[in-house]
Scaffold this motif. Structure first.
Motif, PDB file in Angstrom:
ATOM      1  N   GLY A   1       0.780  -1.229   0.000  1.00 19.12           N
ATOM      2  CA  GLY A   1       0.000   0.000   0.000  1.00 19.12           C
ATOM      3  C   GLY A   1       0.810   1.276   0.000  1.00 19.12           C
ATOM      4  N   CYS A   2       2.106   1.182  -0.166  1.00 17.55           N
ATOM      5  CA  CYS A   2       2.961   2.372  -0.180  1.00 17.55           C
ATOM      6  C   CYS A   2       2.951   3.014  -1.569  1.00 17.55           C
ATOM      7  N   LYS A   3       2.685   4.312  -1.616  1.00 22.26           N
ATOM      8  CA  LYS A   3       2.628   5.033  -2.890  1.00 22.26           C
ATOM      9  C   LYS A   3       3.739   6.072  -3.040  1.00 22.26           C
ATOM     10  N   LYS A   4       4.327   6.475  -1.920  1.00 22.21           N
ATOM     11  CA  LYS A   4       5.391   7.481  -1.948  1.00 22.21           C
ATOM     12  C   LYS A   4       6.539   7.003  -1.062  1.00 22.21           C
ATOM     13  N   ALA A   5       7.727   6.886  -1.645  1.00 20.18           N
ATOM     14  CA  ALA A   5       8.872   6.314  -0.934  1.00 20.18           C
ATOM     15  C   ALA A   5       9.979   7.338  -0.745  1.00 20.18           C
ATOM     16  N   TYR A   6      10.529   7.366   0.471  1.00 19.04           N
ATOM     17  CA  TYR A   6      11.725   8.151   0.753  1.00 19.04           C
ATOM     18  C   TYR A   6      12.919   7.205   0.646  1.00 19.04           C
ATOM     19  N   CYS A   7      13.908   7.561  -0.167  1.00 22.07           N
ATOM     20  CA  CYS A   7      15.044   6.680  -0.437  1.00 22.07           C
ATOM     21  C   CYS A   7      16.347   7.377  -0.045  1.00 22.07           C
ATOM     22  N   LEU A   8      17.084   6.750   0.850  1.00 24.37           N
ATOM     23  CA  LEU A   8      18.322   7.330   1.367  1.00 24.37           C
ATOM     24  C   LEU A   8      19.483   6.372   1.144  1.00 24.37           C
ATOM     25  N   SER A   9      20.527   6.855   0.468  1.00 25.16           N
ATOM     26  CA  SER A   9      21.732   6.052   0.223  1.00 25.16           C
ATOM     27  C   SER A   9      22.964   6.838   0.651  1.00 25.16           C
ATOM     28  N   LYS A  10      24.102   6.150   0.678  1.00 24.97           N
ATOM     29  CA  LYS A  10      25.359   6.795   1.033  1.00 24.97           C
ATOM     30  C   LYS A  10      26.083   7.246  -0.236  1.00 24.97           C
ATOM     31  N   LEU A  11      26.473   8.479  -0.280  1.00 22.60           N
ATOM     32  CA  LEU A  11      27.153   9.043  -1.435  1.00 22.60           C
ATOM     33  C   LEU A  11      28.412   8.248  -1.771  1.00 22.60           C
TER      34      LEU A  11
ATOM     35  N   VAL B   1       8.728   9.159  -5.610  1.00 25.13           N
ATOM     36  CA  VAL B   1       9.970   8.956  -4.855  1.00 25.13           C
ATOM     37  C   VAL B   1      10.591  10.283  -4.441  1.00 25.13           C
ATOM     38  N   VAL B   2      11.097  10.313  -3.215  1.00 25.38           N
ATOM     39  CA  VAL B   2      11.933  11.415  -2.728  1.00 25.38           C
ATOM     40  C   VAL B   2      13.305  10.804  -2.412  1.00 25.38           C
ATOM     41  N   GLU B   3      14.371  11.344  -3.028  1.00 26.17           N
ATOM     42  CA  GLU B   3      15.711  10.753  -2.855  1.00 26.17           C
ATOM     43  C   GLU B   3      16.671  11.721  -2.177  1.00 26.17           C
ATOM     44  N   GLU B   4      17.518  11.179  -1.291  1.00 24.09           N
ATOM     45  CA  GLU B   4      18.613  11.935  -0.688  1.00 24.09           C
ATOM     46  C   GLU B   4      19.812  11.013  -0.501  1.00 24.09           C
ATOM     47  N   GLN B   5      20.992  11.625  -0.357  1.00 25.00           N
ATOM     48  CA  GLN B   5      22.221  10.883  -0.067  1.00 25.00           C
ATOM     49  C   GLN B   5      22.947  11.549   1.096  1.00 25.00           C
ATOM     50  N   PHE B   6      23.599  10.740   1.928  1.00 26.58           N
ATOM     51  CA  PHE B   6      24.390  11.299   3.021  1.00 26.58           C
ATOM     52  C   PHE B   6      25.881  11.056   2.745  1.00 26.58           C
ATOM     53  N   PRO B   7      26.744  11.918   3.245  1.00 27.14           N
ATOM     54  CA  PRO B   7      28.185  11.798   2.952  1.00 27.14           C
ATOM     55  C   PRO B   7      28.865  10.742   3.818  1.00 27.14           C
ATOM     56  N   ASP B   8      30.036  10.345   3.413  1.00 22.75           N
ATOM     57  CA  ASP B   8      30.857   9.404   4.188  1.00 22.75           C
ATOM     58  C   ASP B   8      31.144   9.978   5.576  1.00 22.75           C
TER      59      ASP B   8
ATOM     60  N   ASP C   1       5.320   7.205   2.543  1.00 26.67           N
ATOM     61  CA  ASP C   1       4.669   6.024   3.114  1.00 26.67           C
ATOM     62  C   ASP C   1       5.673   4.969   3.574  1.00 26.67           C
ATOM     63  N   VAL C   2       6.920   5.050   3.087  1.00 27.17           N
ATOM     64  CA  VAL C   2       7.926   4.062   3.428  1.00 27.17           C
ATOM     65  C   VAL C   2       9.304   4.719   3.380  1.00 27.17           C
ATOM     66  N   PHE C   3      10.188   4.297   4.279  1.00 26.09           N
ATOM     67  CA  PHE C   3      11.549   4.823   4.364  1.00 26.09           C
ATOM     68  C   PHE C   3      12.478   3.703   3.909  1.00 26.09           C
ATOM     69  N   PHE C   4      13.098   3.887   2.734  1.00 25.19           N
ATOM     70  CA  PHE C   4      13.963   2.845   2.169  1.00 25.19           C
ATOM     71  C   PHE C   4      15.409   3.294   2.237  1.00 25.19           C
ATOM     72  N   SER C   5      16.262   2.515   2.953  1.00 25.78           N
ATOM     73  CA  SER C   5      17.662   2.901   3.103  1.00 25.78           C
ATOM     74  C   SER C   5      18.538   1.662   3.276  1.00 25.78           C
TER      75      SER C   5
END
Length: 390
Positions: free
Chosen positions: A165-175, A198-205, A223-227
């Motif tokens: 049922g998730c329609k909007k995902a927040y996606c976080l990865s490491k740069l 989708v909303v995407e972001e990256q975090f630094p080392d 609706d969901v936090f994907f990392s």
């Protein structure tokens, strides 16, 4: 295509060695060495130690291999690639200099990709255990692997999120991280095809503060936090999810399948689901045996995070050792070139995580992933379902 290139390269390497231009032999009398290329420190040290445990337990259970009429003792040559792409090159060179016959590893796609040229230059066969980025095998004829790939895993995760049922995902990865960036990209591609946003972001080392990222996910109304990041970063994300009452499920890939995660989540109001390679209970004989071994071996138990909870990477390490033994037996030789030539047609059954055979790229023919949810009361992973990419 890879199969034919491997055979051609093997013939060339064999002729070179016959001409006296090759390196030293890969066995020492009655001993054959298998290289273990894994992180024991750095961001992925916890996972690398658990993967190595499976290899060590398999070696303890089956410490010899018979080639023809001769029995060889199997010795593990273990190096720490430190979860660092530059140091991975030195670690790989170390293994080659020890005249190993085949290499297993690594936990972490980035270090595997970084070491690929070293193994290629040496004609050294390598079997990836849980390095899931496609580039590992695509760019190296010497690399094979026994796990599923991130295009598959990303699609599985996207399907699971959408069907939940998730329609909007927040996606976080490491740069700059090959694994997390790659898996997020495949997830995003599949999720958008399904109609998701989708909303995407990256975090630094070296980042240790995930306050703003959790806040941004909430603010965006996701609706969901994907990392799918390292266990080290994951534990910090879990802390912030609890502190800020995230209010949405957390979804991740195989790196989160660890007792590091269950311990971090225990007692917290978080909802964590992962995709992975194995579920404890799937092979009771293996589960009971390795748990007893860890109970009797304080170093092994420490390297497993202080308890005997099984991570899927441990089961995969166990399987990888037996795939290596079967490759050696199929080659009828301790020489890397002969083992490399035997790998494309290898098929191994009776493994803990399922049968292994390789496609033309050297990747395992895998069609399903395990979906597991963290029980935050008991601190254990609970089986949800098997999920395909269809």
């Amino acid at each position: 295509m890879k199969k034919f290139l491997v055979i051609a390269l093997t013939l060339l390497l064999s002729m070179t060695m016959l001409a006296g231009c090759g390196g030293g032999g890969s066995s020492d009398g009655d001993t054959i060495r298998i290289g273990v290329f894994e992180p024991a420190s750095g961001d992925n040290g916890a996972g690398g130690k658990q993967e190595t445990l499976g290899i060590q337990y398999a070696n303890q259970q089956t410490p010899t291999v018979t080639i023809g009429d001769k029995e060889y003792k199997v010795e593990l040559a273990i190096v720490d690639n430190e979860s660092d792409n530059s140091k991975a090159v030195t670690a790989a060179q170390n293994l080659v200099s020890q005249n190993v016959s085949i290499v297993l590893g690594s936990y972490g796609s980035g270090v595997s990709i970084a070491a690929a040229d070293v193994f290629a230059d040496a004609g050294m066969p390598a079997i990836g255990v849980t390095c899931t980025n496609p580039q590992v095998t695509a760019d190296c004829e010497q690399y094979f692997r026994i796990c599923f790939l991130d295009p598959f895993q990303g699609t599985v995760l996207a399907n699971y999120a959408w069907e939940s049922g998730c329609k909007k995902a927040y996606c976080l990865s490491k740069l700059g991280d090959d694994y997390s960036v790659g898996l997020v990209n495949y997830f995003v591609e599949a999720f958008k095809k399904l109609g998701g946003e989708v909303v995407e972001e990256q975090f630094p080392d070296k980042n240790s503060d995930f306050t703003s990222y959790v806040a941004n996910a909430k603010k965006a109304g996701c609706d969901v936090f994907f990392s799918p990041v390292s266990t080290e970063a994951a534990a910090l994300i879990i802390d912030q999810a609890e502190a800020q009452a995230l209010g949405m499920p957390i979804l991740a890939g195989d790196t989160w399948d660890s007792n590091v995660i269950t311990e971090a989540a225990k007692g917290k109001n978080v909802d964590i689901t992962v995709t992975t390679f194995y579920q404890e209970g799937g092979n009771p004989e293996f589960d009971e045996g390795i748990k007893a071994w860890m109970d009797e071996n304080s170093d092994a138990k420490t390297n497993n995070g202080g308890n005997t909870d099984l991570a899927a990477v441990t089961a995969m390490g166990y399987d990888a050792y037996y795939v290596a033994l079967e490759a050696i037996k199929a080659a009828g030789s301790t020489e890397p070139a002969d083992i490399l030539a035997a790998l494309p047609d290898l098929s191994v059954s009776g493994l803990v995580c399922g049968d292994v055979s390789f496609n033309e790229t050297g990747d395992a023919n895998k069609t399903e992933a395990f979906v597991k949810k963290c029980n935050t009361e008991t601190g254990a992973w609970e089986f949800v379902k098997k999920q395909s990419a269809e």
